[in-house]
Design an enzyme around this catalytic site. Structure first.
Site, short mmCIF file in Angstrom:
data_model
loop_
_atom_site.label_atom_id
_atom_site.label_comp_id
_atom_site.label_asym_id
_atom_site.label_seq_id
_atom_site.Cartn_x
_atom_site.Cartn_y
_atom_site.Cartn_z
N SER A 16 0.93 -1.28 -0.11
CA SER A 16 -0.10 -0.11 -0.08
C SER A 16 0.66 1.20 0.00
O SER A 16 1.82 1.08 0.70
CB SER A 16 -0.83 0.02 1.21
OG SER A 16 -1.73 1.22 1.32
N LYS B 158 4.04 -4.01 6.83
CA LYS B 158 4.00 -4.05 5.49
C LYS B 158 5.37 -3.73 4.96
O LYS B 158 6.04 -4.64 4.02
CB LYS B 158 2.87 -3.43 4.67
CG LYS B 158 1.46 -3.74 4.77
CD LYS B 158 0.52 -3.02 3.99
CE LYS B 158 -1.07 -3.70 4.25
NZ LYS B 158 -1.21 -5.16 3.36
N ASP C 260 5.31 7.70 5.59
CA ASP C 260 4.73 8.39 6.53
C ASP C 260 4.38 7.68 7.90
O ASP C 260 3.21 6.95 7.71
CB ASP C 260 3.70 9.37 6.13
CG ASP C 260 3.04 10.26 7.20
OD1 ASP C 260 3.82 10.52 8.28
OD2 ASP C 260 2.04 10.86 7.00
#
Length: 250
Positions: free
Chosen positions: A130, A152, A135
Site C-alpha cells: 500500500s 507491510k 509516513d
C-alpha cells in the site's frame, strides 16, 4: 508457469487474480491458498485451492511446492467497534481480532511465505502493498493501533533482501470499478498521494500483478500504483513500457 496467489482477508482482490490466472490457462497453471474451507467453497472449491494459515509456516508448504511464481495479496483488516453512530458525529474506532494483527499477518505471514518460496526455488514473487508507508503518522497506521504500513514495509524489505526476483506494488486507494479503462500511473515515495490521482480499480491491480510475471522490466522493482480518472488519458495496454518507467528497487 505454475503460479500461486495467497488469499488476503480482502477476498475480492484475490478472486480477481485467481480468475484472471484461470482465464489464461494457456500461460499459467493457477493455484490458490485460502485460510478456511469456507473461503475455498466461496471461490468455487476447486482442487487447486489449498487451505492453510500463513501464520503457520508448515501449513502452507504443500501449496508452495512446485510453483514458479508467487503473488502475495495478504493484508490484515481492521474491524469497526460496535456502537458507532454516524449521526452523532465523531469518528469510528477500529480493532484487530486476536491473531490477526498486522504484525502477525503482514509481517510474520508474509515472511513465512517468502521463506517457503525461497526454499522451494520460486523464481519470482509479486507482493501487493500500500502507498503511505513513508509516513509513520499515516492514518492507516493508527487504525486499531496496528501500524499496518510499518509491518507491510518490513515485509517488503525482507523480500527485497531475500535474493528472489521480486515486484513490489504499492497500490493506492482501491476502488470497486471495472478495470482496463484507465491510464495507470507509476510513482515512488508516496508522491502520488499528494495529487488527485491516488486511487486505482481493484481489477487493474490484479492485472498489473499478472503482467509483472511476463516482463523482465518488472523484476527487482518497487513502485506506487494509481490511475487517472476514467476518460482522462489513454487506457494502459503496453505493460512493458509501464514497467520500464520504474527506476526504484525499493
Amino acid at each position: 508457469m505454475s503460479v500461486e496467489w495467497e488469499r488476503c482477508r480482502c477476498v475480492a482482490r484475490c478472486k480477481l487474480v485467481y480468475k484472471k490466472l484461470k482465464e489464461r490457462s494457456d500461460q499459467y497453471v493457477a493455484r490458490g491458498l485460502v485460510r478456511t474451507e469456507e473461503s475455498k467453497q466461496s471461490i468455487g472449491g476447486a482442487d487447486d485451492l489449498y487451505v492453510g494459515d500463513i501464520r503457520d509456516a508448515d501449513s502452507i508448504l504443500p501449496a508452495i511446492q512446485g510453483i514458479d511464481a508467487l503473488i502475495i495479496l495478504t493484508s490484515a483488516v481492521p474491524k469497526m467497534k460496535p456502537g458507532f453512530d454516524p449521526t452523532k458525529g465523531g469518528r469510528p474506532e477500529f480493532y484487530f481480532e486476536d491473531g490477526s494483527y498486522p504484525e502477525q499477518v503482514d509481517w510474520i505471514g508474509q515472511k513465512n511465505q517468502i521463506d517457503a518460496a525461497k526454499a522451494a526455488g520460486v523464481k519470482q514473487i509479486v507482493l501487493v502493498g500500500s502507498m503511505g508507508g513513508t509516513d509513520l503518522n499515516n492514518p492507516l497506521n493508527k487504525l486499531g493501533n496496528g501500524n499496518i504500513l510499518v509491518w507491510k514495509r518490513k515485509a517488503e524489505q525482507y523480500l527485497a533482501d531475500s535474493g528472489i526476483p521480486y515486484t513490489i506494488i504499492r497500490a493506492g486507494g482501491l476502488q470497486d470499478k471495472e478495470g482496463g479503462n484507465r491510464e495507470l500511473l507509476i510513482g515512488k515515495d508516496d508522491e502520488l498521494l499528494k495529487t488527485e490521482t491516488r486511487t486505482i480499480a481493484r481489477p487493474d491491480v490484479a492485472e498489473v500483478c499478472i503482467q509483472a510475471l511476463q516482463f523482465e522490466e518488472a523484476k527487482f522493482k518497487a513502485f506506487d500504483l494509481a490511475s487517472k480518472p476514467e476518460g482522462t488519458g489513454k487506457p494502459t495496454k503496453d505493460f512493458k513500457a509501464l514497467f520500464s518507467q520504474i527506476t526504484t528497487r525499493f
